[in-house]
Design a protein around this motif. Structure first.
Motif, PDB file in Angstrom:
ATOM      1  N   GLU A 118      -2.640   7.461   7.836  1.00  0.00           N
ATOM      2  CA  GLU A 118      -2.042   8.061   9.338  1.00  0.00           C
ATOM      3  C   GLU A 118      -0.947   6.899   9.876  1.00  0.00           C
ATOM      4  OE1 GLU A 118      -2.999  10.026  13.331  1.00  0.00           O
ATOM      5  OE2 GLU A 118      -4.451   8.557  12.503  1.00  0.00           O
ATOM      6  N   VAL A 119      -1.494   5.667   9.865  1.00  0.00           N
ATOM      7  CA  VAL A 119      -0.408   4.666  10.428  1.00  0.00           C
ATOM      8  C   VAL A 119       0.959   4.546   9.837  1.00  0.00           C
ATOM      9  CG1 VAL A 119      -0.294   2.321  10.711  1.00  0.00           C
ATOM     10  CG2 VAL A 119      -2.570   3.089  11.188  1.00  0.00           C
ATOM     11  N   GLY A 120       0.798   4.594   8.468  1.00  0.00           N
ATOM     12  CA  GLY A 120       1.857   4.438   7.791  1.00  0.00           C
ATOM     13  C   GLY A 120       2.867   5.878   7.799  1.00  0.00           C
ATOM     14  N   LEU A 121       2.275   6.948   7.498  1.00  0.00           N
ATOM     15  CA  LEU A 121       2.974   8.280   7.471  1.00  0.00           C
ATOM     16  C   LEU A 121       3.804   8.398   9.045  1.00  0.00           C
ATOM     17  CD1 LEU A 121       4.163  10.501   5.994  1.00  0.00           C
ATOM     18  CD2 LEU A 121       1.932  11.858   6.595  1.00  0.00           C
ATOM     19  N   LYS A 122       2.806   8.182  10.014  1.00  0.00           N
ATOM     20  CA  LYS A 122       3.135   8.342  11.190  1.00  0.00           C
ATOM     21  C   LYS A 122       4.672   7.446  11.892  1.00  0.00           C
ATOM     22  CE  LYS A 122       0.758  10.126  15.401  1.00  0.00           C
ATOM     23  NZ  LYS A 122      -0.637   9.893  16.203  1.00  0.00           N
ATOM     24  N   THR A 123       4.293   6.148  11.543  1.00  0.00           N
ATOM     25  CA  THR A 123       5.278   5.313  11.913  1.00  0.00           C
ATOM     26  C   THR A 123       6.528   5.429  11.062  1.00  0.00           C
ATOM     27  OG1 THR A 123       3.335   3.498  12.382  1.00  0.00           O
ATOM     28  CG2 THR A 123       5.889   2.863  11.809  1.00  0.00           C
ATOM     29  N   TRP A 124       6.651   5.577   9.773  1.00  0.00           N
ATOM     30  CA  TRP A 124       7.761   5.755   9.186  1.00  0.00           C
ATOM     31  C   TRP A 124       8.396   7.104   9.581  1.00  0.00           C
ATOM     32  CZ3 TRP A 124      10.515   2.311   6.645  1.00  0.00           C
ATOM     33  CH2 TRP A 124       9.749   1.298   6.137  1.00  0.00           C
ATOM     34  N   SER A 125       7.639   8.267   9.833  1.00  0.00           N
ATOM     35  CA  SER A 125       8.241   9.543  10.120  1.00  0.00           C
ATOM     36  C   SER A 125       8.856   9.539  11.197  1.00  0.00           C
ATOM     37  CB  SER A 125       7.261  10.700   9.622  1.00  0.00           C
ATOM     38  OG  SER A 125       6.413  10.717   8.479  1.00  0.00           O
ATOM     39  N   CYS A 126       8.509   8.658  12.151  1.00  0.00           N
ATOM     40  CA  CYS A 126       8.832   8.906  13.567  1.00  0.00           C
ATOM     41  C   CYS A 126       9.965   7.778  13.943  1.00  0.00           C
ATOM     42  CB  CYS A 126       7.573   8.878  14.513  1.00  0.00           C
ATOM     43  SG  CYS A 126       6.646  10.373  14.117  1.00  0.00           S
ATOM     44  N   GLY A 128       4.215   1.053   2.303  1.00  0.00           N
ATOM     45  CA  GLY A 128       4.055   2.563   2.854  1.00  0.00           C
ATOM     46  C   GLY A 128       3.161   2.867   3.905  1.00  0.00           C
ATOM     47  N   ALA A 129       1.999   1.904   3.856  1.00  0.00           N
ATOM     48  CA  ALA A 129       0.873   2.065   4.497  1.00  0.00           C
ATOM     49  C   ALA A 129       0.377   0.717   4.838  1.00  0.00           C
ATOM     50  CB  ALA A 129      -0.194   3.090   4.463  1.00  0.00           C
ATOM     51  N   ILE A 130      -1.027   0.578   5.472  1.00  0.00           N
ATOM     52  CA  ILE A 130      -1.693  -0.657   5.637  1.00  0.00           C
ATOM     53  C   ILE A 130      -3.041  -0.673   4.869  1.00  0.00           C
ATOM     54  CG2 ILE A 130      -0.656  -1.204   7.708  1.00  0.00           C
ATOM     55  CD1 ILE A 130      -3.182  -0.391   9.152  1.00  0.00           C
ATOM     56  N   MET A 131      -3.455  -1.775   4.648  1.00  0.00           N
ATOM     57  CA  MET A 131      -5.019  -1.665   3.988  1.00  0.00           C
ATOM     58  C   MET A 131      -6.076  -1.149   4.955  1.00  0.00           C
ATOM     59  SD  MET A 131      -4.954  -2.986   1.053  1.00  0.00           S
ATOM     60  CE  MET A 131      -6.339  -3.493   0.669  1.00  0.00           C
ATOM     61  N   VAL A 173       0.787  -1.026   0.026  1.00  0.00           N
ATOM     62  CA  VAL A 173      -0.049  -0.106   0.028  1.00  0.00           C
ATOM     63  C   VAL A 173       1.035   1.099  -0.150  1.00  0.00           C
ATOM     64  CG1 VAL A 173      -1.703   1.311   1.189  1.00  0.00           C
ATOM     65  CG2 VAL A 173      -1.686  -1.214   1.277  1.00  0.00           C
ATOM     66  N   ASP A 174       0.807   2.108  -1.103  1.00  0.00           N
ATOM     67  CA  ASP A 174       1.461   3.266  -1.219  1.00  0.00           C
ATOM     68  C   ASP A 174       0.629   4.595  -1.072  1.00  0.00           C
ATOM     69  OD1 ASP A 174       3.918   1.799  -1.373  1.00  0.00           O
ATOM     70  OD2 ASP A 174       3.606   1.770  -3.621  1.00  0.00           O
ATOM     71  N   MET A 175       1.155   5.733  -0.980  1.00  0.00           N
ATOM     72  CA  MET A 175       0.529   6.999  -0.863  1.00  0.00           C
ATOM     73  C   MET A 175       1.066   7.770  -1.704  1.00  0.00           C
ATOM     74  SD  MET A 175       1.130   8.086   2.942  1.00  0.00           S
ATOM     75  CE  MET A 175       1.602   6.758   3.736  1.00  0.00           C
ATOM     76  N   ASP A 176       0.393   8.868  -2.327  1.00  0.00           N
ATOM     77  CA  ASP A 176       0.861  10.022  -2.948  1.00  0.00           C
ATOM     78  C   ASP A 176       1.102  11.291  -1.820  1.00  0.00           C
ATOM     79  OD1 ASP A 176      -1.422  11.287  -2.966  1.00  0.00           O
ATOM     80  OD2 ASP A 176      -1.732  10.811  -5.140  1.00  0.00           O
ATOM     81  N   ILE A 177       1.467  12.437  -2.401  1.00  0.00           N
ATOM     82  CA  ILE A 177       1.825  13.404  -1.619  1.00  0.00           C
ATOM     83  C   ILE A 177       0.333  14.270  -1.211  1.00  0.00           C
ATOM     84  CG2 ILE A 177       4.004  14.051  -2.245  1.00  0.00           C
ATOM     85  CD1 ILE A 177       2.716  16.475  -3.906  1.00  0.00           C
TER      86      ILE A 177
END
Length: 580
Positions: free
Chosen positions: A330-338, A297-300, A274-278
């Motif tokens: 949020e789960v993906g971006l927050k986890t990777w960013s932190c 990048g994220a989860i389902m 699972v990926d995301m764009d900007i």
């Protein structure tokens, strides 16, 4: 005149049959489908003592005499009620999204059948010797779902999780307005205490707020969030603990097998990335592997495990969010960013009962405005690249203001945990996602015959049909995307991850996920002739009579004219006064 008793009985029976027939016609029931799904289970005995005979290989360690009696009575009532629900199959599919006549007759105590199980040889050979027993809190929530489906999720977890690993199951009813037809579900939930904790909201809060609430109620060492319409496979917990015990900052998600019970159809995955764009829109793509865990990048969105210690550090998920949408991003971006990682673990699997219609968070409220609202809170909080943030704001156009207090809180959290690296996140973790660099842009905001593009997107299959808008307005909503651009590779991106693709359909021209392999998605632009050539085929971009994009011979006399309003994003932002 009084009719004889036997004649009155016959008349009453005929009246009942006529009523059933009229109801069947009124709802346009496809009775054959319902019978096909349920007849094998209906043949079971109606006696209470064998109404739900368990598989003798199951360890039913959690049942008390009281809960066993309640379960058997409930199964008896559900089997009888399913015969009447089968008459109203279409009604329930429209109301709840489920064929409840089928759902209600599935046994609670069972292993998932072999023909509904994906076998991976890699997984069969895994021993997980480094995993130590740990207390897991399994949390779930629901709103107006079939209660038999919720209860099956609970029983499936209890059956397939040993007591040395299961700390509790927390069940949150988010203010359901649908009555319990049997009056026995809540007593059965409570009879399973202390293994099951049941909590009810008096007023619905929405999917994401309910999810955040139930996460805060967990007390175990590890927390596993799961949708309330799921079934667990054997050993589901071991591959996830193998990840989260080795790195407490990581999130581990099982592979979700989708069961379209109303067709019926089962969709297996070896894995999904699972990926995301900007703009924080998501895309999924198959992952081909033997069964080993891999980054995503994220989860389902339907299930994941995280250490509770880390969950508290991250302030859980969903602060300031409304309704439904964006929570998996949020789960993906927050986890990777932190400083953490997101893993998809194919050796852990969950069977997901997919509804015919999508959830809406709050009853009667649409999904899309919440998605834009939630995405903006997330992006404003965690994007540390100002240029990316300014571009992303274009895609977050929505009515009203967001919760500024949530954004301020998240920014303090980012500073406290030393989170950051948005550009590296998109470059390194998800290199297939464009971040709209100027040096990769041949032209931005493409117009055909001086009109911008409108496309209708089916996210499930990743394709859509492109038509022309009336004008190239400044409006950015869920349907009109005026940031269509052409990259140096020659693909034409309608969004950050969707490209024009004549290979699937030339008339009308379709939109599909960008492949990054050129091929059918490769175009060549001639600014002098205002023509967009498709590869070296002698065909060019055009418009059909329905104002849909199509492909026609390049020597067509009235071929559509193509131009770009801006050279790149920076020019667009300067002309709009967003940057100097």
């Amino acid at each position: 005149m009084r009719y004889p008793k036997k004649l009155r009985a016959v008349i009453f029976t005929l009246a009942c049959l006529l009523l059933v027939f009229n109801i069947n016609v009124f709802f346009n029931i496809k009775a054959d489908t319902t019978i096909e799904l349920t007849e094998g289970i209906r043949k079971r005995s109606n006696k209470l003592d064998d109404a739900d005979e368990p598989d003798f290989n199951l360890n039913i360690w959690f049942e008390s005499p009281e809960s066993k009696m309640l379960r058997e009575k409930l199964v008896y009532l559900l089997n009888h009620g399913a015969q009447y629900k089968s008459i109203l199959t279409d009604y329930y599919l429209n109301e709840t999204g489920y064929n409840e006549a089928y759902i209600d007759t599935l046994p609670f105590l069972r292993n998932i059948p072999e023909n509904m199980t994906r076998k991976l040889e890699f997984c069969d050979n895994q021993t997980y010797r480094n995993v130590v027993p740990a207390k897991i809190s399994v949390v779930t929530h629901y709103f107006n779902e079939p209660l038999s489906l919720v209860l099956r999720t609970i029983y499936s977890c209890l059956i397939h999780t040993p007591p040395e690993y299961l700390h509790e199951i927390v069940v949150l009813d988010d203010g359901s307005t649908r009555p319990d037809e049997t009056g026995m579900f809540v007593p059965l939930f409570r009879s399973l205490y202390p293994y099951v904790r049941y909590v009810r909201n008096e007023v619905p809060t929405g999917l994401v707020p309910a999810r955040r609430q139930v996460l805060t109620m967990a007390t175990g060492e590890y927390v596993f969030l799961v949708d309330s319409h799921s079934e667990f496979h054997k050993r589901w917990y071991l591959p996830l603990l193998n990840i989260t015990q080795s790195d407490y900052k990581s999130v581990a998600a099982p592979v979700i097998d989708l069961f379209y019970h109303y067709l019926p159809k089962l969709l297996f995955y070896d894995g999904v990335r699972v990926d995301m764009d900007i703009f924080l829109s998501w895309r999924s793509s198959p992952y081909r592997g033997k069964g080993e865990p891999y980054h995503s990048g994220a989860i389902m969105g339907g299930a994941y495990m995280i250490a509770r210690r880390r969950l508290v550090e991250l302030d859980y998920f969903g602060r300031g969010f409304k309704g439904y949408g964006g929570e998996n991003m949020e789960v993906g971006l927050k986890t990777w960013s932190c400083g953490g990682k997101v893993w998809i673990v194919p050796c852990s699997r969950i069977l997901h009962y997919t509804a015919k219609r999508q959830p809406v968070g709050l009853k009667g409220r649409p999904t899309k405005p919440f998605t834009h609202y939630n995405s903006r809170i997330l992006g404003e909080s965690f994007f540390d690249d100002e240029r990316i943030l300014k571009i992303a704001r274009i895609g977050w156009h929505q009515q009203g203001d967001v919760d500024e207090s949530a954004i301020e809180f998240n920014k303090k959290l980012v500073e406290k945990l030393n989170c950051g690296g948005t550009r590296n996140f998109f470059k390194e973790i998800m290199p297939s996602i464009e971040i709209f660099d100027d040096d990769d842009c041949i032209g931005y905001k493409m117009a055909v015959n001086h009109k911008c593009l409108r496309f209708h997107l089916d996210r499930q299959v990743g394709k859509g049909i492109v038509t022309l808008a009336e004008t190239c307005s400044e409006v950015y909503d869920h349907e009109i995307y005026n940031h269509v651009r052409m990259t140096s590779r020659g693909d034409i991106r309608v969004q950050g991850y969707l490209c024009l693709d004549p290979g699937l359909s030339k008339d009308p021209l379709s939109v599909r996920f960008c492949s990054l392999q050129k091929g059918n998605q490769e175009f060549r632009y001639d600014p002098i002739q205002s023509k967009m050539f498709w590869r070296n085929s002698g065909l060019c971009l055009d418009v059909n009579d329905e104002q849909q994009l199509s492909i026609s011979p390049c020597n067509k006399p009235d071929l559509a004219k193509v131009n770009f309003i801006y050279k790149n994003y920076s020019e667009a932002l300067r002309r709009k006064g967003i940057i100097s």
